[in-house]
Design a protein around this motif. Structure first.
Motif, PDB file in Angstrom:
ATOM      1  N   LEU A 111       0.810  -1.219   0.000  1.00  0.00           N
ATOM      2  CA  LEU A 111       0.000   0.000   0.000  1.00  0.00           C
ATOM      3  C   LEU A 111       0.840   1.264   0.000  1.00  0.00           C
ATOM      4  CD1 LEU A 111      -2.830  -1.075   2.472  1.00  0.00           C
ATOM      5  CD2 LEU A 111      -3.015  -0.756  -0.006  1.00  0.00           C
ATOM      6  N   VAL A 112       2.066   1.199   0.513  1.00  0.00           N
ATOM      7  CA  VAL A 112       2.900   2.406   0.514  1.00  0.00           C
ATOM      8  C   VAL A 112       3.282   2.842  -0.905  1.00  0.00           C
ATOM      9  CG1 VAL A 112       3.867   2.083   2.819  1.00  0.00           C
ATOM     10  CG2 VAL A 112       5.007   1.053   0.850  1.00  0.00           C
ATOM     11  N   GLU A 113       3.024   2.005  -1.904  1.00  0.00           N
ATOM     12  CA  GLU A 113       3.314   2.399  -3.280  1.00  0.00           C
ATOM     13  C   GLU A 113       2.254   3.323  -3.856  1.00  0.00           C
ATOM     14  OE1 GLU A 113       6.049   1.985  -5.008  1.00  0.00           O
ATOM     15  OE2 GLU A 113       6.922   0.986  -3.269  1.00  0.00           O
ATOM     16  N   LEU A 114       1.121   3.479  -3.178  1.00  0.00           N
ATOM     17  CA  LEU A 114       0.145   4.460  -3.652  1.00  0.00           C
ATOM     18  C   LEU A 114       0.768   5.849  -3.561  1.00  0.00           C
ATOM     19  CD1 LEU A 114      -3.125   3.189  -1.875  1.00  0.00           C
ATOM     20  CD2 LEU A 114      -2.168   2.500  -4.090  1.00  0.00           C
ATOM     21  N   PRO A 115       0.629   6.684  -4.580  1.00  0.00           N
ATOM     22  CA  PRO A 115       1.306   7.989  -4.606  1.00  0.00           C
ATOM     23  C   PRO A 115       0.602   9.020  -3.725  1.00  0.00           C
ATOM     24  CG  PRO A 115      -0.015   7.731  -6.573  1.00  0.00           C
ATOM     25  CD  PRO A 115      -0.108   6.425  -5.833  1.00  0.00           C
ATOM     26  N   LEU A 116       0.459   8.688  -2.449  1.00  0.00           N
ATOM     27  CA  LEU A 116      -0.243   9.534  -1.492  1.00  0.00           C
ATOM     28  C   LEU A 116       0.515   9.534  -0.168  1.00  0.00           C
ATOM     29  CD1 LEU A 116      -3.829   8.062  -2.036  1.00  0.00           C
ATOM     30  CD2 LEU A 116      -3.055  10.314  -2.863  1.00  0.00           C
ATOM     31  N   GLN A 117       0.366  10.604   0.587  1.00  0.00           N
ATOM     32  CA  GLN A 117       0.766  10.572   1.982  1.00  0.00           C
ATOM     33  C   GLN A 117      -0.458  10.123   2.778  1.00  0.00           C
ATOM     34  OE1 GLN A 117       3.118  13.753   3.733  1.00  0.00           O
ATOM     35  NE2 GLN A 117       3.638  14.517   1.694  1.00  0.00           N
ATOM     36  N   MET A 118      -0.286   9.093   3.612  1.00  0.00           N
ATOM     37  CA  MET A 118      -1.438   8.454   4.225  1.00  0.00           C
ATOM     38  C   MET A 118      -1.233   8.249   5.722  1.00  0.00           C
ATOM     39  SD  MET A 118      -2.067   5.500   1.319  1.00  0.00           S
ATOM     40  CE  MET A 118      -0.314   5.052   1.268  1.00  0.00           C
ATOM     41  N   ARG A 119      -2.352   8.108   6.411  1.00  0.00           N
ATOM     42  CA  ARG A 119      -2.351   7.594   7.778  1.00  0.00           C
ATOM     43  C   ARG A 119      -3.292   6.397   7.804  1.00  0.00           C
ATOM     44  NH1 ARG A 119      -0.660  12.099  11.996  1.00  0.00           N
ATOM     45  NH2 ARG A 119      -0.280  13.854  10.593  1.00  0.00           N
ATOM     46  N   GLN A 156     -14.773   8.501  17.825  1.00  0.00           N
ATOM     47  CA  GLN A 156     -13.352   8.747  18.056  1.00  0.00           C
ATOM     48  C   GLN A 156     -12.625   8.953  16.731  1.00  0.00           C
ATOM     49  OE1 GLN A 156     -11.359   5.501  20.005  1.00  0.00           O
ATOM     50  NE2 GLN A 156      -9.341   6.431  19.843  1.00  0.00           N
ATOM     51  N   LEU A 157     -12.992   8.151  15.738  1.00  0.00           N
ATOM     52  CA  LEU A 157     -12.379   8.264  14.424  1.00  0.00           C
ATOM     53  C   LEU A 157     -12.720   9.600  13.774  1.00  0.00           C
ATOM     54  CD1 LEU A 157     -10.742   6.993  12.156  1.00  0.00           C
ATOM     55  CD2 LEU A 157     -12.821   5.836  11.384  1.00  0.00           C
ATOM     56  N   LEU A 158     -13.952  10.054  13.922  1.00  0.00           N
ATOM     57  CA  LEU A 158     -14.344  11.349  13.367  1.00  0.00           C
ATOM     58  C   LEU A 158     -13.481  12.480  13.930  1.00  0.00           C
ATOM     59  CD1 LEU A 158     -18.262  11.377  13.276  1.00  0.00           C
ATOM     60  CD2 LEU A 158     -16.694  11.303  11.340  1.00  0.00           C
ATOM     61  N   ARG A 159     -13.217  12.410  15.219  1.00  0.00           N
ATOM     62  CA  ARG A 159     -12.426  13.469  15.854  1.00  0.00           C
ATOM     63  C   ARG A 159     -11.003  13.501  15.303  1.00  0.00           C
ATOM     64  NH1 ARG A 159     -15.304  11.595  20.502  1.00  0.00           N
ATOM     65  NH2 ARG A 159     -13.534  10.287  21.116  1.00  0.00           N
ATOM     66  N   GLN A 160     -10.481  12.347  14.950  1.00  0.00           N
ATOM     67  CA  GLN A 160      -9.102  12.274  14.465  1.00  0.00           C
ATOM     68  C   GLN A 160      -8.983  12.542  12.964  1.00  0.00           C
ATOM     69  OE1 GLN A 160      -6.775   8.868  16.506  1.00  0.00           O
ATOM     70  NE2 GLN A 160      -8.890   8.165  16.530  1.00  0.00           N
ATOM     71  N   ALA A 161      -9.995  12.111  12.202  1.00  0.00           N
ATOM     72  CA  ALA A 161      -9.890  12.132  10.738  1.00  0.00           C
ATOM     73  C   ALA A 161      -9.822  13.542  10.173  1.00  0.00           C
ATOM     74  CB  ALA A 161     -11.067  11.368  10.128  1.00  0.00           C
ATOM     75  N   GLY A 162     -10.562  14.464  10.776  1.00  0.00           N
ATOM     76  CA  GLY A 162     -10.562  15.822  10.248  1.00  0.00           C
ATOM     77  C   GLY A 162      -9.172  16.427  10.225  1.00  0.00           C
ATOM     78  N   LYS A 163      -8.356  16.132  11.228  1.00  0.00           N
ATOM     79  CA  LYS A 163      -6.989  16.650  11.293  1.00  0.00           C
ATOM     80  C   LYS A 163      -6.119  16.048  10.199  1.00  0.00           C
ATOM     81  CE  LYS A 163      -7.365  17.193  16.316  1.00  0.00           C
ATOM     82  NZ  LYS A 163      -6.846  16.760  17.637  1.00  0.00           N
ATOM     83  N   VAL A 164      -6.398  14.788   9.848  1.00  0.00           N
ATOM     84  CA  VAL A 164      -5.631  14.122   8.788  1.00  0.00           C
ATOM     85  C   VAL A 164      -5.878  14.819   7.455  1.00  0.00           C
ATOM     86  CG1 VAL A 164      -5.347  11.974   7.486  1.00  0.00           C
ATOM     87  CG2 VAL A 164      -5.629  11.912   9.981  1.00  0.00           C
ATOM     88  N   LYS A 167      -4.339  18.263   6.939  1.00  0.00           N
ATOM     89  CA  LYS A 167      -2.903  18.269   6.645  1.00  0.00           C
ATOM     90  C   LYS A 167      -2.609  17.808   5.220  1.00  0.00           C
ATOM     91  CE  LYS A 167      -1.329  17.571  11.411  1.00  0.00           C
ATOM     92  NZ  LYS A 167      -0.546  18.825  11.497  1.00  0.00           N
ATOM     93  N   GLY A 168      -3.660  17.563   4.424  1.00  0.00           N
ATOM     94  CA  GLY A 168      -3.462  17.155   3.043  1.00  0.00           C
ATOM     95  C   GLY A 168      -3.157  15.686   2.854  1.00  0.00           C
ATOM     96  N   GLU A 169      -3.474  14.877   3.862  1.00  0.00           N
ATOM     97  CA  GLU A 169      -3.176  13.447   3.799  1.00  0.00           C
ATOM     98  C   GLU A 169      -4.454  12.636   3.563  1.00  0.00           C
ATOM     99  OE1 GLU A 169       0.581  12.695   6.617  1.00  0.00           O
ATOM    100  OE2 GLU A 169      -1.155  13.463   7.689  1.00  0.00           O
ATOM    101  N   SER A 170      -4.285  11.436   3.060  1.00  0.00           N
ATOM    102  CA  SER A 170      -5.386  10.497   2.901  1.00  0.00           C
ATOM    103  C   SER A 170      -5.450   9.576   4.108  1.00  0.00           C
ATOM    104  CB  SER A 170      -5.210   9.678   1.620  1.00  0.00           C
ATOM    105  OG  SER A 170      -5.307  10.497   0.472  1.00  0.00           O
ATOM    106  N   LEU A 171      -6.627   8.979   4.308  1.00  0.00           N
ATOM    107  CA  LEU A 171      -6.842   8.110   5.455  1.00  0.00           C
ATOM    108  C   LEU A 171      -7.165   6.702   4.968  1.00  0.00           C
ATOM    109  CD1 LEU A 171      -7.029   7.978   8.551  1.00  0.00           C
ATOM    110  CD2 LEU A 171      -9.477   8.489   8.325  1.00  0.00           C
TER     111      LEU A 171
END
Length: 308
Positions: A111-119, A156-164, A167-171
């Motif tokens: 999955l790290v080969e996807l051309p995205l910055q991810m969490r 809990q996920l909603l609270r964290q995802a917005g910050k991701v 920052k211009g990252e994918s989840l």
């Protein structure tokens, strides 16, 4: 996915004589053991510590570049034959809710080969029960949830995802929430989250990674395995908002699993309770497209409830 049952499965089903420290990785012969030990010593040393430091200091781009480099080195060390199709469908500047099929710990190596910055969204036990993995996940900013808590976990996920996304990252959310096999039903969480934040959904069909490392079903590590990744066309925000959420979940699941089973990809993992255990206490459902297995699980729970 680990538990006391998982640990007992590893212990009871493994006759491999050569185990790395910790017992989670085992090999069939001395030569392979030494090869694996050398690789672990190399990549879990300075590269891993560098990635953790970059994560702690907020250098996300440099962290991801180093992660991709290390993942490629590990794949080369393990002789993994990675096949990827559909990367051109991805906009590197977009923030997606990425929904891959889930087979095991080696998923990450592809999955790290996807051309995205991810969490990545990961189970809480990985943060707290693994001495080396937990600090790595925390330092690199991965998201912790407990699926067994249901609605509170989603909040809990909603609270964290917005910050991701900010920052211009994918989840990355594994919609099955389990590595039991392709028969596990998709949950609605990833689709609801995409609607909430108005983000496109990126379906990623991934198969074959379970053959690399079978943990928690067995500690066996295999070299020379085939792993397949096929990126399907993204589900745009307009389409996701127009469609009924349940309809979209079912259609996306069908498309992804059809590709996994019939598109000349590496064979996906199959869930066989008699071999793998029933994983009581874990939150998962069987996809209705596999009625025989669903009936098996239902009968097991009915028998268990009668005994209790």
């Amino acid at each position: 996915m680990t538990s006391q049952l998982g640990k007992s499965l590893v212990k009871s089903k493994s006759s491999l004589p050569y185990k790395l420290p910790g017992g989670k990785i085992a090999l069939p012969d001395a030569d392979t053991y030494l090869r694996t030990l050398a690789g672990a010593a190399l990549y879990m040393g300075i590269p891993t510590q560098t990635i953790r430091w970059l994560g702690r200091t907020g250098q996300r781009k440099a962290m991801w570049n180093t992660l991709r480099w290390m993942a490629r080195c590990v794949r080369q060390h393990l002789d993994i034959r990675l096949e990827i199709k559909g990367l051109k469908l991805i906009d590197p500047l977009e923030q997606y809710v990425v929904i891959p099929l889930h087979e095991g710990f080696a998923d990450f190596l592809g999955l790290v080969e996807l051309p995205l910055q991810m969490r990545f969204v990961a189970r809480d036990e990985l943060f707290h029960e693994w001495d080396w993995l937990g600090p790595f996940l925390r330092d690199t900013g991965q998201l912790e949830i407990c699926p067994e808590r249901g609605v509170s976990s989603y909040r809990q996920l909603l609270r964290q995802a917005g910050k991701v996304f900010a920052k211009g990252e994918s989840l990355v959310i594994f919609p099955q929430g389990s590595i039991l096999g392709i028969e596990i039903d998709f949950t609605a969480g990833a689709f609801a989250l995409a609607r909430h934040f108005k983000r496109p959904i990126l379906p990623v069909v991934l198969t074959g990674s379970h053959r690399v490392w079978e943990y928690p079903f067995s500690p066996r590590l295999r070299y020379g395995q085939r792993m397949s990744i096929r990126v399907l066309p993204p589900i745009l925000v307009e389409e996701a908002l127009r469609r009924k959420p349940e309809e979209l979940r079912l259609e996306t699941q069908k498309r992804m699993k059809t590709a996994a089973l019939y598109a000349n990809m590496a064979a996906p993992r199959r869930f066989i309770p008699e071999r793998d255990g029933y994983w009581d206490g874990y939150a998962f459902r069987i996809d209705p497209a596999f009625p025989e297995l669903a009936n098996n699980i239902q009968a097991h729970h009915a028998t268990k409830n009668k005994i209790i």
